[in-house]
Each structure stands twice: as structure tokens, then as C-alpha cells.
Design a protein around this motif. Structure first.
Motif, PDB file in Angstrom:
ATOM      1  N   LEU A 141       9.080  25.522  51.505  1.00 55.76           N
ATOM      2  CA  LEU A 141       8.285  26.750  51.422  1.00 55.76           C
ATOM      3  C   LEU A 141       7.099  26.488  50.501  1.00 55.76           C
ATOM      4  O   LEU A 141       7.269  26.345  49.279  1.00 55.76           O
ATOM      5  CB  LEU A 141       9.146  27.891  50.868  1.00 55.76           C
ATOM      6  CG  LEU A 141       8.450  29.251  50.756  1.00 55.76           C
ATOM      7  CD1 LEU A 141       8.070  29.793  52.131  1.00 55.76           C
ATOM      8  CD2 LEU A 141       9.338  30.236  50.015  1.00 55.76           C
ATOM      9  N   PRO A 142       5.885  26.400  51.067  1.00 51.40           N
ATOM     10  CA  PRO A 142       4.728  26.187  50.200  1.00 51.40           C
ATOM     11  C   PRO A 142       4.411  27.457  49.416  1.00 51.40           C
ATOM     12  O   PRO A 142       4.789  28.557  49.830  1.00 51.40           O
ATOM     13  CB  PRO A 142       3.603  25.851  51.192  1.00 51.40           C
ATOM     14  CG  PRO A 142       4.041  26.424  52.490  1.00 51.40           C
ATOM     15  CD  PRO A 142       5.537  26.512  52.479  1.00 51.40           C
ATOM     16  N   ASP A 143       3.728  27.287  48.286  1.00 46.58           N
ATOM     17  CA  ASP A 143       3.310  28.445  47.484  1.00 46.58           C
ATOM     18  C   ASP A 143       4.501  29.367  47.208  1.00 46.58           C
ATOM     19  O   ASP A 143       4.397  30.587  47.300  1.00 46.58           O
ATOM     20  CB  ASP A 143       2.201  29.209  48.239  1.00 46.58           C
ATOM     21  CG  ASP A 143       1.455  30.174  47.331  1.00 46.58           C
ATOM     22  OD1 ASP A 143       1.670  30.159  46.105  1.00 46.58           O
ATOM     23  OD2 ASP A 143       0.658  30.972  47.867  1.00 46.58           O
ATOM     24  N   ALA A 144       5.647  28.772  46.862  1.00 43.97           N
ATOM     25  CA  ALA A 144       6.878  29.558  46.700  1.00 43.97           C
ATOM     26  C   ALA A 144       6.899  30.316  45.379  1.00 43.97           C
ATOM     27  O   ALA A 144       7.414  31.433  45.301  1.00 43.97           O
ATOM     28  CB  ALA A 144       8.097  28.637  46.787  1.00 43.97           C
ATOM     29  N   ILE A 145       6.396  29.704  44.318  1.00 44.04           N
ATOM     30  CA  ILE A 145       6.314  30.406  43.034  1.00 44.04           C
ATOM     31  C   ILE A 145       4.922  30.197  42.441  1.00 44.04           C
ATOM     32  O   ILE A 145       4.305  29.134  42.615  1.00 44.04           O
ATOM     33  CB  ILE A 145       7.403  29.955  42.021  1.00 44.04           C
ATOM     34  CG1 ILE A 145       7.393  28.440  41.811  1.00 44.04           C
ATOM     35  CG2 ILE A 145       8.767  30.427  42.443  1.00 44.04           C
ATOM     36  CD1 ILE A 145       8.323  28.002  40.681  1.00 44.04           C
ATOM     37  N   ARG A 146       4.448  31.228  41.757  1.00 46.53           N
ATOM     38  CA  ARG A 146       3.141  31.181  41.101  1.00 46.53           C
ATOM     39  C   ARG A 146       3.356  31.355  39.610  1.00 46.53           C
ATOM     40  O   ARG A 146       3.944  32.346  39.178  1.00 46.53           O
ATOM     41  CB  ARG A 146       2.223  32.269  41.648  1.00 46.53           C
ATOM     42  CG  ARG A 146       1.915  32.064  43.119  1.00 46.53           C
ATOM     43  CD  ARG A 146       0.948  33.082  43.653  1.00 46.53           C
ATOM     44  NE  ARG A 146       0.554  32.768  45.018  1.00 46.53           N
ATOM     45  CZ  ARG A 146      -0.419  33.372  45.670  1.00 46.53           C
ATOM     46  NH1 ARG A 146      -1.097  34.362  45.088  1.00 46.53           N
ATOM     47  NH2 ARG A 146      -0.719  33.008  46.897  1.00 46.53           N
ATOM     48  N   LEU A 147       2.888  30.403  38.832  1.00 42.85           N
ATOM     49  CA  LEU A 147       3.084  30.440  37.388  1.00 42.85           C
ATOM     50  C   LEU A 147       1.882  31.075  36.703  1.00 42.85           C
ATOM     51  O   LEU A 147       0.772  31.081  37.243  1.00 42.85           O
ATOM     52  CB  LEU A 147       3.307  29.020  36.863  1.00 42.85           C
ATOM     53  CG  LEU A 147       4.512  28.281  37.465  1.00 42.85           C
ATOM     54  CD1 LEU A 147       4.705  26.934  36.781  1.00 42.85           C
ATOM     55  CD2 LEU A 147       5.780  29.105  37.341  1.00 42.85           C
ATOM     56  N   PRO A 148       2.093  31.610  35.500  1.00 43.99           N
ATOM     57  CA  PRO A 148       0.999  32.281  34.777  1.00 43.99           C
ATOM     58  C   PRO A 148      -0.203  31.373  34.541  1.00 43.99           C
ATOM     59  O   PRO A 148      -1.327  31.859  34.417  1.00 43.99           O
ATOM     60  CB  PRO A 148       1.648  32.680  33.444  1.00 43.99           C
ATOM     61  CG  PRO A 148       3.100  32.712  33.701  1.00 43.99           C
ATOM     62  CD  PRO A 148       3.370  31.701  34.769  1.00 43.99           C
ATOM     63  N   LEU A 153       3.532  26.414  43.220  1.00 39.21           N
ATOM     64  CA  LEU A 153       4.475  25.340  43.490  1.00 39.21           C
ATOM     65  C   LEU A 153       5.311  25.655  44.730  1.00 39.21           C
ATOM     66  O   LEU A 153       5.724  26.793  44.943  1.00 39.21           O
ATOM     67  CB  LEU A 153       5.400  25.137  42.294  1.00 39.21           C
ATOM     68  CG  LEU A 153       4.697  24.853  40.955  1.00 39.21           C
ATOM     69  CD1 LEU A 153       5.717  24.744  39.836  1.00 39.21           C
ATOM     70  CD2 LEU A 153       3.857  23.584  41.050  1.00 39.21           C
ATOM     71  N   GLY A 154       5.557  24.607  45.521  1.00 43.55           N
ATOM     72  CA  GLY A 154       6.408  24.764  46.693  1.00 43.55           C
ATOM     73  C   GLY A 154       7.867  24.541  46.335  1.00 43.55           C
ATOM     74  O   GLY A 154       8.193  23.982  45.291  1.00 43.55           O
TER      75      GLY A 154
END
Ligand SMILES: CC(C)(COP(=O)(O)OP(=O)(O)OC[C@H]1O[C@@H](n2cnc3c(N)ncnc32)[C@H](O)[C@@H]1OP(=O)(O)O)[C@@H](O)C(=O)NCCC(=O)NCCS
Length: 164
Positions: A141-148, A153-154
Motif C-alpha cells: 500500500l503506497p502512501d500508507a502513513i504520513r508522518l508530521p 511511507l508505504g
């Protein structure tokens, strides 16, 4: 895990979420504010099959949770979440021991056929651990989490087929 371990479990989880934000979906700030009672959902019962903890005295230094799908059509599927070993105790085989003990329990649970997990792409330690136990990547899953800090990150999606 038993009720008396909940406070020490939360302490480990808060430290790991804070120290390894790229490895987990939950964020440290939100979770730190959760009250202890809400962590009872990590004890066996309901959708949670088990939470295993590694103890060093009364300190929880490792943990692993398994959750089973509650709906009838997907009750053959369970998920591993919250794999963590304290930085002070890494590289000593604790993660492998937790995973092996978890897999023994999963395999002894009637009706389970598939065990899944997701792991941030590039997390070499965790991916090495899971591949060593027989997990295979079935997707990403690309762009699975977005950090501050702006990183996107996938996540690799991994699967272990059981006998069920
Ligand atoms: C991933 C983690 C749980 C591993 O726990 P650990 O107790 O240090 O791991 P172990 O000592 O049991 O090692 C088991 C296997 O993991 C892999 N591994 C562990 N550390 C590694 C590293 N630094 N680099 C590469 N592979 C590593 C290896 O395959 C190892 O097997 P080997 O010793 O035969 O080579 C731990 O590093 C951790 O908590 N990391 C931060 C949180 C995290 O990423 N959690 C996973 C979320 S999906």
C-alpha cells in the motif's frame, strides 16, 4: 498479558510509538492520552485472541497482539499487530520468541486459515523477522502513513497461510 501488566505495557507502547513513529500506524501523542482502562481491549477476549508480553522483572520489554476478524465470513483470518521489543533489549531473540509463541497459539486456534500483518516498507529488522517465520508479501500500500515531518511511507502487506 494479564491485567496487572497493562501499565507496563502502555509504558513500552508509548515509548515505542514515540521512538519509532515510522514503524507504527498509531501516533504517540494520541495514544499517550488514552486511559489505562482502554488498554483492556488488548487482553484476550472480544476480537483479541491474545497479547503476549516479554518481561524483564516487572518491566514489559516486548509485546505482540493477535486480533481475529469477528464477522462470520472472515473468521478464518487473524492479524498480528503491535509487535515491539524495547530498544534496550533488541537483537537478543525476543522478537523471534514472541512470534514463535504467537504462531503456536494461532495454529492451535480452530478455524484460522490465514494470518496477516502490515509492515512499513524498508523496516529491515521486522521484515527479516517475519520472512524468517514464513510470511510472504502479498501486496503493498503506497502512501500508507504520513508522518508530521512530511514523509509518506508505504506498507508491505504480508501473509502466512495456516492449515485451517
Ligand atoms: C522488529 C523487532 C520487533 C525485532 O525484535 P528483536 O527482538 O530485536 O528481534 P530478534 O533479536 O528476535 O531477531 C529476529 C530476526 O529479526 C531480524 N532482525 C532483527 N534485528 C534486525 C536488524 N537490525 N537488521 C536486520 N534484521 C534484523 C532477523 O531476521 C533476526 O533473525 P536472525 O537473528 O536469525 O538474523 C524490533 O526490532 C522492534 O521492536 N523494532 C521497532 C518496532 C517495529 O519495527 N515493530 C514492527 C512493526 S510491524
Amino acid at each position: 498479558m494479564l491485567e496487572p501488566d497493562l501499565l507496563a505495557y502502555k509504558a513500552l507502547r508509548d515509548a515505542m510509538l514515540s521512538g519509532h513513529p515510522e514503524a507504527f500506524t498509531s501516533d504517540a501523542e494520541t495514544e499517550r492520552l488514552r486511559d489505562l482502562a482502554s488498554y483492556r481491549s488488548r487482553l484476550a477476549g472480544g476480537n483479541t485472541l491474545f497479547t503476549l508480553v516479554a518481561l524483564d522483572g516487572s518491566r514489559v520489554v516486548g509485546a505482540l497482539t493477535c486480533e481475529r476478524e469477528p464477522r462470520h465470513k472472515v473468521q478464518h483470518i487473524a492479524h498480528l499487530v503491535g509487535m515491539m521489543v524495547a530498544d534496550t533489549h533488541r537483537g537478543r531473540g525476543i522478537g523471534r520468541a514472541l512470534l514463535a509463541a504467537g504462531l503456536d497459539r494461532v495454529k492451535a486456534t480452530p478455524g484460522l486459515a490465514q494470518l496477516t500483518l502490515s509492515v512499513t516498507a524498508g523496516n529491515r529488522a521486522a521484515i527479516g523477522l517475519y520472512c524468517g517465520a514464513g510470511f510472504e508479501r502479498y501486496g503493498h500500500l503506497p502512501d500508507a502513513i504520513r508522518l508530521p515531518d512530511g514523509r509518506r511511507l508505504g506498507k508491505d502487506l504480508m501473509l502466512l497461510r495456516l492449515q485451517g
